[in-house]
Scaffold this motif. Structure first.
Motif, PDB file in Angstrom:
ATOM      1  N   ALA A 294      -0.668  -2.802  -3.151  1.00 42.34           N
ATOM      2  CA  ALA A 294      -1.070  -3.397  -1.870  1.00 42.34           C
ATOM      3  C   ALA A 294      -1.077  -2.331  -0.774  1.00 42.34           C
ATOM      4  O   ALA A 294      -2.002  -2.276   0.046  1.00 42.34           O
ATOM      5  CB  ALA A 294      -0.142  -4.549  -1.497  1.00 42.34           C
ATOM      6  N   ARG A 295      -0.071  -1.470  -0.764  1.00 38.96           N
ATOM      7  CA  ARG A 295      -0.043  -0.382   0.231  1.00 38.96           C
ATOM      8  C   ARG A 295      -1.234   0.546   0.050  1.00 38.96           C
ATOM      9  O   ARG A 295      -1.880   0.942   1.017  1.00 38.96           O
ATOM     10  CB  ARG A 295       1.260   0.417   0.125  1.00 38.96           C
ATOM     11  N   HIS A 296      -1.559   0.891  -1.209  1.00 42.55           N
ATOM     12  CA  HIS A 296      -2.671   1.804  -1.485  1.00 42.55           C
ATOM     13  C   HIS A 296      -4.026   1.195  -1.160  1.00 42.55           C
ATOM     14  O   HIS A 296      -4.996   1.918  -0.949  1.00 42.55           O
ATOM     15  CB  HIS A 296      -2.647   2.277  -2.943  1.00 42.55           C
ATOM     16  N   ALA A 297      -4.114  -0.117  -1.114  1.00 42.75           N
ATOM     17  CA  ALA A 297      -5.388  -0.782  -0.816  1.00 42.75           C
ATOM     18  C   ALA A 297      -5.771  -0.656   0.652  1.00 42.75           C
ATOM     19  O   ALA A 297      -6.951  -0.798   0.996  1.00 42.75           O
ATOM     20  CB  ALA A 297      -5.319  -2.269  -1.194  1.00 42.75           C
ATOM     21  N   LEU A 298      -4.817  -0.374   1.507  1.00 40.87           N
ATOM     22  CA  LEU A 298      -5.128  -0.272   2.934  1.00 40.87           C
ATOM     23  C   LEU A 298      -5.995   0.954   3.192  1.00 40.87           C
ATOM     24  O   LEU A 298      -5.662   2.054   2.754  1.00 40.87           O
ATOM     25  CB  LEU A 298      -3.846  -0.214   3.758  1.00 40.87           C
ATOM     26  N   PRO A 299      -7.116   0.768   3.895  1.00 40.33           N
ATOM     27  CA  PRO A 299      -8.070   1.863   4.068  1.00 40.33           C
ATOM     28  C   PRO A 299      -7.543   3.029   4.898  1.00 40.33           C
ATOM     29  O   PRO A 299      -8.033   4.140   4.762  1.00 40.33           O
ATOM     30  CB  PRO A 299      -9.269   1.196   4.751  1.00 40.33           C
ATOM     31  N   GLY A 300      -6.510   2.838   5.707  1.00 40.13           N
ATOM     32  CA  GLY A 300      -5.992   3.910   6.556  1.00 40.13           C
ATOM     33  C   GLY A 300      -4.914   4.748   5.914  1.00 40.13           C
ATOM     34  O   GLY A 300      -4.378   5.660   6.543  1.00 40.13           O
TER      35      GLY A 300
ATOM     36  N   GLN B  36      -1.466   4.227   8.209  1.00 41.24           N
ATOM     37  CA  GLN B  36      -1.716   2.825   8.546  1.00 41.24           C
ATOM     38  C   GLN B  36      -0.596   1.923   8.021  1.00 41.24           C
ATOM     39  O   GLN B  36      -0.203   0.972   8.691  1.00 41.24           O
ATOM     40  CB  GLN B  36      -3.058   2.368   8.000  1.00 41.24           C
ATOM     41  N   VAL B  37      -0.073   2.223   6.851  1.00 39.36           N
ATOM     42  CA  VAL B  37       1.050   1.455   6.317  1.00 39.36           C
ATOM     43  C   VAL B  37       2.237   1.575   7.278  1.00 39.36           C
ATOM     44  O   VAL B  37       2.882   0.575   7.614  1.00 39.36           O
ATOM     45  CB  VAL B  37       1.438   1.928   4.900  1.00 39.36           C
TER      46      VAL B  37
END
Length: 173
Positions: free
Chosen positions: A55-61, A65-66
């Motif tokens: 889920a953390r790796h899915a964030l585009p930033g 961003q996490v």
């Protein structure tokens, strides 16, 4: 010990991945600690980011961003969310669960868990994963989790694009 979230069941009919089960347990503890009657989508998002690397790796930033997101979520737990205190989260943006919902869950959180289970089924996966829940949360534009995602500057269309290929690939295969 008295639990303000009276039911320990999880909405949805599919088993959860170990990471998502840990996130749900963390969300439940967070709601209890905050004195909330129900797990809401912000509780789920906060615990999901802590428990699930996918889920953390899915964030585009990426990692910055996490970190920004977790900062907003920590602020929420120490006061940012006071405007949500003692209110029931029901964005009414997604189709609702049958009357009665899921005890211990806000309507939006219960609906997101059910949508995550449907997403896992659509991609032919075994247990419901954290990215299934992240996608379900991101698809409810008026839930508390999306409010936090927006405030942290998450590009929601880019997030959706990163999460949807798994579903499209499973459906075409």
């Amino acid at each position: 010990m008295y639990s303000r979230t009276s039911d320990h069941s999880t909405p949805g009919e599919r088993p959860l991945s170990a990471e998502l089960a840990a996130a749900v347990a963390g969300a439940r503890r967070r709601a209890q600690r905050d004195g909330d009657r129900q797990i809401d989508t912000a509780h789920l998002l906060h615990s999901l980011l802590e428990a699930d690397a996918d889920a953390r790796h899915a964030l585009p930033g990426g990692p910055p961003q996490v970190a920004r997101l977790l900062g907003y979520l920590v602020q929420r737990s120490i006061g940012y969310g006071l405007r949500w205190s003692a209110t029931v989260e029901d964005s009414q943006a997604l189709p609702r669960l049958p009357e009665g919902g899921a005890p211990g869950w806000s309507p939006a959180a219960a609906t997101a868990m059910t949508a995550a289970a449907a997403r896992a089924a659509a991609r032919g996966a075994g247990p419901v994963g954290g990215t299934d829940l992240l996608a379900a949360l991101a698809h409810d534009p008026r839930c508390r989790a999306v409010d936090v995602l927006r405030r942290a500057g998450v590009d929601l269309p880019a997030l959706d694009a990163r999460l949807e290929p798994a579903v499209r690939h499973a459906q075409s295969g």
